[in-house]
Design a protein around this motif. Structure first.
Motif, mmCIF file in Angstrom:
data_model
loop_
_atom_site.group_PDB
_atom_site.id
_atom_site.type_symbol
_atom_site.label_atom_id
_atom_site.label_comp_id
_atom_site.label_asym_id
_atom_site.label_seq_id
_atom_site.Cartn_x
_atom_site.Cartn_y
_atom_site.Cartn_z
ATOM 1 N N GLY A 96 24.680 8.932 -55.737
ATOM 2 C CA GLY A 96 23.646 9.583 -56.538
ATOM 3 C C GLY A 96 23.341 10.982 -56.045
ATOM 4 O O GLY A 96 23.820 11.409 -54.983
ATOM 5 N N ASP A 97 22.598 11.715 -56.866
ATOM 6 C CA ASP A 97 22.142 13.072 -56.532
ATOM 7 C C ASP A 97 23.279 14.066 -56.332
ATOM 8 O O ASP A 97 23.171 15.012 -55.553
ATOM 9 N N GLU A 98 24.352 13.878 -57.057
ATOM 10 C CA GLU A 98 25.508 14.776 -56.923
ATOM 11 C C GLU A 98 25.315 16.094 -57.662
ATOM 12 O O GLU A 98 26.112 17.027 -57.491
ATOM 13 N N GLY A 99 24.293 16.136 -58.519
ATOM 14 C CA GLY A 99 24.094 17.329 -59.357
ATOM 15 C C GLY A 99 24.468 17.054 -60.810
ATOM 16 O O GLY A 99 24.795 17.960 -61.559
ATOM 17 N N LYS A 100 24.379 15.771 -61.196
ATOM 18 C CA LYS A 100 24.706 15.387 -62.579
ATOM 19 C C LYS A 100 23.812 16.092 -63.585
ATOM 20 O O LYS A 100 24.254 16.498 -64.649
ATOM 21 N N GLY A 101 22.521 16.225 -63.194
ATOM 22 C CA GLY A 101 21.559 16.860 -64.096
ATOM 23 C C GLY A 101 21.958 18.282 -64.418
ATOM 24 O O GLY A 101 21.957 18.703 -65.578
ATOM 25 N N GLY A 115 11.060 11.928 -52.924
ATOM 26 C CA GLY A 115 10.826 12.900 -51.854
ATOM 27 C C GLY A 115 11.384 12.476 -50.503
ATOM 28 O O GLY A 115 11.203 13.160 -49.496
ATOM 29 N N ARG A 116 12.063 11.319 -50.474
ATOM 30 C CA ARG A 116 12.592 10.835 -49.186
ATOM 31 C C ARG A 116 13.718 11.741 -48.702
ATOM 32 O O ARG A 116 14.511 12.234 -49.508
ATOM 33 N N PRO A 117 13.828 11.954 -47.359
ATOM 34 C CA PRO A 117 14.974 12.727 -46.863
ATOM 35 C C PRO A 117 16.265 11.991 -47.165
ATOM 36 O O PRO A 117 16.334 10.763 -47.031
ATOM 37 N N ASN A 175 13.754 5.478 -64.895
ATOM 38 C CA ASN A 175 13.129 6.614 -64.203
ATOM 39 C C ASN A 175 13.268 6.512 -62.677
ATOM 40 O O ASN A 175 12.526 7.153 -61.944
ATOM 41 N N ASN A 176 14.242 5.707 -62.237
ATOM 42 C CA ASN A 176 14.660 5.783 -60.828
ATOM 43 C C ASN A 176 15.487 7.045 -60.597
ATOM 44 O O ASN A 176 15.637 7.508 -59.470
ATOM 45 N N ALA A 177 16.039 7.609 -61.669
ATOM 46 C CA ALA A 177 16.840 8.832 -61.559
ATOM 47 C C ALA A 177 15.952 10.039 -61.320
ATOM 48 O O ALA A 177 14.779 10.045 -61.691
ATOM 49 N N GLY A 178 16.524 11.047 -60.707
ATOM 50 C CA GLY A 178 15.841 12.335 -60.547
ATOM 51 C C GLY A 178 16.891 13.407 -60.735
ATOM 52 O O GLY A 178 17.749 13.597 -59.875
ATOM 53 N N HIS A 179 16.889 14.047 -61.893
ATOM 54 C CA HIS A 179 17.922 15.022 -62.234
ATOM 55 C C HIS A 179 17.299 16.412 -62.317
ATOM 56 O O HIS A 179 16.465 16.673 -63.176
ATOM 57 N N THR A 180 17.724 17.272 -61.403
ATOM 58 C CA THR A 180 17.100 18.596 -61.299
ATOM 59 C C THR A 180 17.904 19.635 -62.062
ATOM 60 O O THR A 180 19.126 19.705 -61.925
ATOM 61 N N THR A 206 14.469 0.533 -52.571
ATOM 62 C CA THR A 206 14.476 0.891 -54.001
ATOM 63 C C THR A 206 13.458 1.999 -54.270
ATOM 64 O O THR A 206 12.626 2.318 -53.416
ATOM 65 N N THR A 207 13.520 2.508 -55.482
ATOM 66 C CA THR A 207 12.562 3.553 -55.870
ATOM 67 C C THR A 207 11.228 2.935 -56.296
ATOM 68 O O THR A 207 10.303 3.653 -56.647
ATOM 69 N N LYS A 208 11.166 1.614 -56.312
ATOM 70 C CA LYS A 208 9.958 0.862 -56.708
ATOM 71 C C LYS A 208 9.492 1.213 -58.110
ATOM 72 O O LYS A 208 8.299 1.269 -58.390
ATOM 73 N N VAL A 253 22.430 -1.587 -53.835
ATOM 74 C CA VAL A 253 22.861 -0.920 -55.056
ATOM 75 C C VAL A 253 21.710 -0.921 -56.053
ATOM 76 O O VAL A 253 20.653 -1.498 -55.793
ATOM 77 N N THR A 254 21.922 -0.286 -57.183
ATOM 78 C CA THR A 254 20.942 -0.385 -58.263
ATOM 79 C C THR A 254 21.364 -1.517 -59.190
ATOM 80 O O THR A 254 22.355 -2.201 -58.935
ATOM 81 N N SER A 255 20.651 -1.729 -60.282
ATOM 82 C CA SER A 255 20.898 -2.948 -61.074
ATOM 83 C C SER A 255 21.624 -2.680 -62.383
ATOM 84 O O SER A 255 21.552 -3.492 -63.303
ATOM 85 N N ALA A 315 23.262 8.109 -64.832
ATOM 86 C CA ALA A 315 22.325 8.259 -63.718
ATOM 87 C C ALA A 315 22.931 7.477 -62.554
ATOM 88 O O ALA A 315 23.934 6.780 -62.717
ATOM 89 N N GLN A 316 22.345 7.598 -61.357
ATOM 90 C CA GLN A 316 22.875 6.939 -60.150
ATOM 91 C C GLN A 316 24.366 7.271 -59.985
ATOM 92 O O GLN A 316 24.772 8.354 -60.386
ATOM 93 N N ALA A 317 25.157 6.319 -59.523
ATOM 94 C CA ALA A 317 26.551 6.647 -59.225
ATOM 95 C C ALA A 317 27.339 5.394 -58.879
ATOM 96 O O ALA A 317 26.760 4.325 -58.669
HETATM 97 P P1 IMO Z 1 20.147 9.867 -59.567
HETATM 98 O O1 IMO Z 1 20.384 9.599 -61.034
HETATM 99 C C1 IMO Z 1 20.059 8.354 -55.505
HETATM 100 C C2 IMO Z 1 18.970 4.133 -55.016
HETATM 101 C C3 IMO Z 1 17.658 3.817 -54.326
HETATM 102 C C4 IMO Z 1 18.024 2.500 -53.670
HETATM 103 C C5 IMO Z 1 18.925 1.836 -54.699
HETATM 104 C C6 IMO Z 1 18.217 0.829 -55.601
HETATM 105 O O2 IMO Z 1 19.102 10.872 -59.312
HETATM 106 O O3 IMO Z 1 21.429 10.129 -58.868
HETATM 107 P P2 IMO Z 1 16.509 1.089 -57.610
HETATM 108 O O4 IMO Z 1 15.154 1.708 -57.673
HETATM 109 O O5 IMO Z 1 17.496 1.689 -58.559
HETATM 110 O O6 IMO Z 1 16.485 -0.402 -57.716
HETATM 111 O O7 IMO Z 1 17.029 1.401 -56.109
HETATM 112 O O8 IMO Z 1 19.446 2.889 -55.491
HETATM 113 N N1 IMO Z 1 18.865 5.035 -56.180
HETATM 114 C C7 IMO Z 1 19.249 6.311 -56.182
HETATM 115 N N2 IMO Z 1 19.723 7.086 -55.172
HETATM 116 N N3 IMO Z 1 19.952 8.841 -56.754
HETATM 117 C C8 IMO Z 1 19.510 8.078 -57.768
HETATM 118 O O9 IMO Z 1 19.507 8.492 -59.041
HETATM 119 C C9 IMO Z 1 19.091 6.762 -57.496
HETATM 120 N N4 IMO Z 1 18.583 5.752 -58.239
HETATM 121 C C10 IMO Z 1 18.464 4.711 -57.436
HETATM 122 O O10 IMO Z 1 17.304 4.792 -53.401
HETATM 123 O O11 IMO Z 1 18.816 2.749 -52.528
#
Ligand code: IMO
Ligand code: GDP
Ligand code: MG
Length: 428
Positions: free
Chosen positions: A12-17, A301-303, A37-42, A127-129, A237-239, A222-224
């Motif tokens: 995740g966070d590769e710069g997809k946004g 905001g986590r490192p 909304n676990n994603a964060g695309h800048t 998780t992102t809760k 992983v995510t779900s 989103a994610q990866a």
């Molecule tokens: P983007 O789209 C990086 C990670 C969480 C956690 C795991 C499961 O910005 O790349 P979740 O809340 O999905 O059940 O959390 O997945 N995670 C991400 N890490 N970028 C993301 O999205 C992420 N979305 C979830 O940190 O390890």
């Protein structure tokens, strides 16, 4: 006129946004197909910074429709917050729609996500809760609430009641927490339904008609891959399925309709949350990458944990996704490193070398990474516009990645702004 799928190849966070935003300018449709909304695309437009969580990152540039597909899990409150934030900045969101089949994140999903993490101790996923996992669980268990249900108060009433009956037992008996009350939830969600009425559509028809009509349709992952529910570092992983294949089920389009499968990778590696990360640098070099790359989560905001590029994982990721075009982002962050390492194989405890990404984190944890060291460069490359004008060692670094992966680079990103790109090859 074509179709484009943008997916993350790492954690995740590769710069997809950023890449989605760039491609959205010429897109008639931009579609999110999984995650929530676990994603964060800048996205940076000049000095203006936008962080999209649930809305497709195409919302800023796409003049056609932006669709939150059936495979996405939707938190209505997060949706309205994001819509409001964008409209406040003078942009229209009238072109944003939600699939009638998308599942809705309910308050009990967020609490379940939170309480589970609380009691998990050392095996916390991190998780992102945002309630993502529990919402997908209910979808698969066939007890989920879908966007279309928000428009039918009677159906909604029954579903919320049935869900609360079970969830409250968990809250009270398992987690020793307070129960939730039907009245506190129902009216709020009926109201969300009223406000969403004109945005809820049967999006699979729209998207398929657009493809048939030869429009430009862009699917934004989103994610990866390494967070994929099947192919990632399970259970950390995510779900959902953030793969190119995930597009077919998450947007309702046939595999044959997908043309440009664009995989995005950083020039190095990061991970936020817990779980395996073979090339992680828990030292000054890792800290330096975090500092220069400003590696802090866009959602929480986590490192971010930082490390060298892992080509074994990346090739696995390209294979599962069938990547046709590669995007390398944040190459500028590696400027001024005297030497740059890349993971090219893993060494097993028996001393053998393997280029196969294992199916268990237990096995992965026994591996040592075998690195190749490449020359760095010490020029600022953030204004470079053509591949030829990059320093020789930067070119060699990129060519090494291409050769190892067997995939051509389409774009190299050298800064966060939408214009800071080197286009190296063309899309189909
Ligand atoms: P983007 O789209 C990086 C990670 C969480 C956690 C795991 C499961 O910005 O790349 P979740 O809340 O999905 O059940 O959390 O997945 N995670 C991400 N890490 N970028 C993301 O999205 C992420 N979305 C979830 O940190 O390890
Ligand atoms: P996403 O989740 O894949 O969309 O990625 P994020 O937006 O979470 O994280 C990527 C971060 O890197 C964002 O802050 C972007 O603005 C930034 N970024 C993207 N591309 C580049 C680049 O080429 N160079 C630099 N320095 N930053 C970039
Ligand atoms: Mg992100």
């Amino acid at each position: 006129m074509s179709t484009y799928v943008v997916v993350g190849l790492q954690w995740g966070d590769e710069g997809k946004g950023k890449i989605t935003d760039v491609l959205a300018e010429k897109s008639d449709y931009v579609v999110r197909y999984q995650g929530g909304n676990n994603a964060g695309h800048t996205v940076y437009a000049g000095e203006d910074k936008f962080v999209l969580h649930l809305l497709p990152s195409g919302v800023l540039q796409c003049k056609g429709k932006c669709i939150i597909g059936n495979g996405v899990v939707v938190n209505p409150e997060a949706f309205f917050n994001e819509i409001e934030a964008i409209e406040k900045r003078g942009l229209s969101t009238d072109h944003v729609f939600i699939s009638s089949r998308a599942h809705i994140i309910m308050p009990y999903h967020i609490l379940l996500d939170t309480y589970r993490e609380e009691i998990a101790g050392n095996s916390q996923i991190g998780t992102t809760k945002r309630g993502i996992g529990p919402c997908y669980e209910d979808k698969v268990a066939r007890i989920g609430i879908r966007a279309i249900d928000l428009l039918n108060p009677e159906v909604l009433k029954t579903k919320i009641k049935e869900n609360l009956a079970v969830k409250n037992v968990l809250f009270e008996k398992l987690f020793s927490k307070k129960p939730l009350f039907f009245e506190d939830i129902y009216e709020k969600y009926v109201d969300y339904g009223k406000r969403l009425k004109n945005r809820i559509i049967d999006s699979e028809y729209d998207i398929n008609h657009a493809i048939k009509d030869q429009k430009n349709v862009l699917f934004e992952g989103a994610q990866a891959l390494m967070l994929d529910i099947d192919f990632g570092t399970y259970p950390y992983v995510t779900s959902s399925s953030p793969t190119t294949g995930g597009t077919t089920v998450g947007a309702g389009v046939p595999p044959t309709s997908l043309k440009n499968l664009i995989g995005v990778s950083k020039a190095y590696c990061t991970r936020v949350g817990n779980g395996a990360f073979p090339t992680e640098l828990e030292n000054k070099t890792g800290e330096l990458i975090r500092k220069i790359g400003n590696e802090y989560g866009a959602s929480t905001g986590r490192p971010r944990r930082c490390g060298w590029l892992d080509l074994v994982a990346l090739r696995y990721s390209c294979m599962i996704n069938g990547i046709t075009h590669l995007v390398i982002t944040k190459l500028d962050v590696l400027s001024n490193f005297e030497k740059i390492k890349v993971g090219i194989a893993y060494q097993t405890p028996e001393g053998n070398s393997t280029e196969v990404f294992p199916s268990t984190i237990e096995e992965l944890s026994t591996y040592e990474v075998i690195y190749k060291e490449l020359e760095g460069w010490n020029e600022n490359i953030s204004d470079v516009k053509s591949f030829e004008n990059l320093p020789d060692s930067a070119k060699k670094y990129l060519q090494f990645i291409e050769e190892y992966l067997g995939v051509d680079i389409y774009l190299v990103s050298v800064g966060p702004e939408r214009s800071q790109n080197i286009i190296k090859s063309t899309l189909n």
